[in-house]
Scaffold this motif. Structure first.
Motif, PDB file in Angstrom:
ATOM      1  N   SER A 273      94.354  30.648  14.417  1.00 27.55           N
ATOM      2  CA  SER A 273      95.344  29.595  14.175  1.00 27.55           C
ATOM      3  C   SER A 273      95.694  29.462  12.695  1.00 27.55           C
ATOM      4  O   SER A 273      96.724  28.883  12.349  1.00 27.55           O
ATOM      5  CB  SER A 273      94.822  28.255  14.704  1.00 27.55           C
ATOM      6  OG  SER A 273      93.660  27.852  13.988  1.00 27.55           O
ATOM      7  N   ASN A 274      94.826  30.000  11.808  1.00 35.24           N
ATOM      8  CA  ASN A 274      95.120  29.947  10.371  1.00 35.24           C
ATOM      9  C   ASN A 274      96.348  30.783  10.020  1.00 35.24           C
ATOM     10  O   ASN A 274      97.054  30.496   9.049  1.00 35.24           O
ATOM     11  CB  ASN A 274      93.915  30.440   9.580  1.00 35.24           C
ATOM     12  CG  ASN A 274      94.029  30.161   8.103  1.00 35.24           C
ATOM     13  OD1 ASN A 274      94.421  29.073   7.682  1.00 35.24           O
ATOM     14  ND2 ASN A 274      93.696  31.150   7.284  1.00 35.24           N
TER      15      ASN A 274
ATOM     16  N   ARG B 262     102.679  22.690   9.476  1.00 32.70           N
ATOM     17  CA  ARG B 262     101.675  21.851  10.122  1.00 32.70           C
ATOM     18  C   ARG B 262     100.999  20.946   9.096  1.00 32.70           C
ATOM     19  O   ARG B 262     101.136  21.144   7.876  1.00 32.70           O
ATOM     20  CB  ARG B 262     100.643  22.703  10.851  1.00 32.70           C
ATOM     21  CG  ARG B 262      99.686  23.451   9.964  1.00 32.70           C
ATOM     22  CD  ARG B 262      98.684  24.248  10.797  1.00 32.70           C
ATOM     23  NE  ARG B 262      97.625  24.795   9.957  1.00 32.70           N
ATOM     24  CZ  ARG B 262      96.656  25.577  10.414  1.00 32.70           C
ATOM     25  NH1 ARG B 262      96.633  25.906  11.696  1.00 32.70           N
ATOM     26  NH2 ARG B 262      95.721  26.040   9.591  1.00 32.70           N
ATOM     27  N   ALA B 263     100.240  19.971   9.591  1.00 32.13           N
ATOM     28  CA  ALA B 263      99.647  18.968   8.707  1.00 32.13           C
ATOM     29  C   ALA B 263      98.374  19.439   8.043  1.00 32.13           C
ATOM     30  O   ALA B 263      97.851  18.742   7.158  1.00 32.13           O
ATOM     31  CB  ALA B 263      99.366  17.687   9.500  1.00 32.13           C
ATOM     32  N   ALA B 264      97.851  20.580   8.426  1.00 30.26           N
ATOM     33  CA  ALA B 264      96.608  21.091   7.838  1.00 30.26           C
ATOM     34  C   ALA B 264      96.926  22.262   6.926  1.00 30.26           C
ATOM     35  O   ALA B 264      97.861  23.032   7.183  1.00 30.26           O
ATOM     36  CB  ALA B 264      95.643  21.524   8.934  1.00 30.26           C
ATOM     37  N   PRO B 265      96.169  22.425   5.863  1.00 26.85           N
ATOM     38  CA  PRO B 265      96.405  23.575   4.966  1.00 26.85           C
ATOM     39  C   PRO B 265      95.951  24.880   5.612  1.00 26.85           C
ATOM     40  O   PRO B 265      95.160  24.901   6.559  1.00 26.85           O
ATOM     41  CB  PRO B 265      95.567  23.232   3.734  1.00 26.85           C
ATOM     42  CG  PRO B 265      94.456  22.382   4.278  1.00 26.85           C
ATOM     43  CD  PRO B 265      95.050  21.581   5.393  1.00 26.85           C
TER      44      PRO B 265
ATOM     45  N   PRO C 282      99.532  21.854   3.163  1.00 22.50           N
ATOM     46  CA  PRO C 282     100.076  21.290   4.410  1.00 22.50           C
ATOM     47  C   PRO C 282     101.530  20.878   4.245  1.00 22.50           C
ATOM     48  O   PRO C 282     101.914  20.268   3.238  1.00 22.50           O
ATOM     49  CB  PRO C 282      99.172  20.090   4.684  1.00 22.50           C
ATOM     50  CG  PRO C 282      98.566  19.746   3.356  1.00 22.50           C
ATOM     51  CD  PRO C 282      98.444  21.036   2.618  1.00 22.50           C
ATOM     52  N   GLN C 283     102.343  21.230   5.242  1.00 18.07           N
ATOM     53  CA  GLN C 283     103.775  20.923   5.250  1.00 18.07           C
ATOM     54  C   GLN C 283     104.429  21.296   3.903  1.00 18.07           C
ATOM     55  O   GLN C 283     105.231  20.546   3.354  1.00 18.07           O
ATOM     56  CB  GLN C 283     104.003  19.438   5.562  1.00 18.07           C
ATOM     57  CG  GLN C 283     103.554  19.055   6.972  1.00 18.07           C
ATOM     58  CD  GLN C 283     103.832  17.607   7.307  1.00 18.07           C
ATOM     59  OE1 GLN C 283     104.071  16.782   6.428  1.00 18.07           O
ATOM     60  NE2 GLN C 283     103.803  17.288   8.595  1.00 18.07           N
ATOM     61  N   GLY C 284     104.064  22.448   3.415  1.00 20.62           N
ATOM     62  CA  GLY C 284     104.603  22.937   2.148  1.00 20.62           C
ATOM     63  C   GLY C 284     104.753  24.443   2.200  1.00 20.62           C
ATOM     64  O   GLY C 284     104.797  25.062   3.259  1.00 20.62           O
TER      65      GLY C 284
END
Length: 327
Positions: free
Chosen positions: A82-83, A113-116, A142-144
């Protein structure tokens, strides 16, 4: 030579030809692959030994340790996959470069996504890529997004398709390797390599209607000069002569005489550059184009199939270099 190498290369070419070319790739379960690493295989072998020993000696703590490690490895497998899954890869079309110089491929990795996403490596996918030491690594917030550069050395001048790229992650345990292969659609224009020590610029050719007295000297400078006048553009100043006067302790500046320079034209001719073969001639012409551009001179170019009237500036330089790259 390993007899499996040709088979491996044929399989690799077959696999790459099946991939569509695109400058934007969103990773999903269809284009992301996963396999255990050497450490992962060793962990699996160790767990098997622990399980056999626990069964043989009826060790409850052995069962606990075995299943705890196995569960951690399974969870790490899903986190590792998932990473990379869901990551968006964008390529900026590369700027032209000269043969022998590395081309910098600018990539942007987008994370919605909200996780890095940690430990993302990107590099050129080649036959020589045996490990992950040639990859550039980054984290995506996250989200970047994160921007990274990958270097690639084009083999020769011309218009080249970009090589396949690979994105890899080993996060979090390093027991699984998750990767994808990406074929960008952009192309790279490679100019000829400039000659390292080119001769001076050739003499200027008299324009029709003018006598041939004014010429370009062997130093590559027009011999028509005059004292500097307030308001003269900087490109008209003969900086080499200025450096000589500064070294002599004087502050005299001289500018090119426009009336003199209008009587002749600087032509860079493929048939008169004096190099032995085609590539050497293009290399010398490339060096002359860059030299004339630095000196602020109007120059024309003659190569087989193309003739560019005397001009100067970035657009004129790009047209000349592009024509020589595709010649």
């Amino acid at each position: 030579m390993n007899p499996l190498v040709p088979l491996r290369q044929r399989l690799r070419r077959w696999f790459l030809e099946r991939l569509p070319r695109t400058d934007t790739l969103v990773l999903n379960q269809h284009n992301v692959y996963i396999l255990p690493t050497r450490a992962g295989w060793m962990l699996g072998f160790t767990l098997l030994i622990l399980l056999v020993g626990s069964i043989n000696y009826q060790l409850n703590l052995g069962y606990l340790l075995t299943f705890l490690l196995a569960g951690s490895a399974v969870v790490g497998m899903h986190i590792c996959h998932s990473n990379l899954r869901g990551l968006a890869l964008h390529l900026t079309p590369p700027a032209p470069t000269h043969a022998g110089q590395p081309a910098m491929l600018v990539l942007r990795l987008g994370n919605d996504r909200a996780a890095p996403r940690h430990g993302i490596g990107v590099g050129v996918n080649t036959d020589e890529l045996k490990d992950d030491t040639h990859l550039a690594w980054t984290d995506v917030p996250p989200q970047g997004s994160a921007t990274m550069q990958v270097a690639w050395a084009a083999p020769r001048r011309g218009l080249h398709a970009l090589p396949a790229l690979t994105a890899v992650t080993l996060f979090p345990l390093g027991t699984f390797r998750v990767w994808t292969v990406w074929r960008p659609a952009a192309q790279l224009l490679v100019y000829p390599a400039p000659e390292a020590h080119p001769p001076p610029l050739p003499p200027g050719e008299p324009q029709p209607g003018f006598a041939g007295n004014a010429r370009v000297q062997t130093t590559g400078e027009f011999d028509g000069v005059r004292a500097y006048r307030r308001g003269d553009p900087q490109k008209s100043i003969v900086w080499k002569k200025a450096a000589q006067t500064f070294a002599a302790g004087r502050n005299d500046l001289v500018s090119r005489d426009a009336l003199s320079t209008q009587r002749q034209q600087l032509w860079l001719d493929h048939n008169r550059c004096g190099a032995p073969d085609m590539e050497a001639r293009l290399s010398r012409l490339t060096a002359w184009v860059l030299m004339a551009e630095r000196m602020g001179l109007d120059y024309g170019l003659r190569i087989p199939g193309h003739e560019f009237s005397p001009d100067q500036g970035a657009a004129h330089r790009s047209r000349c270099l592009e024509a020589m790259a595709l010649c």
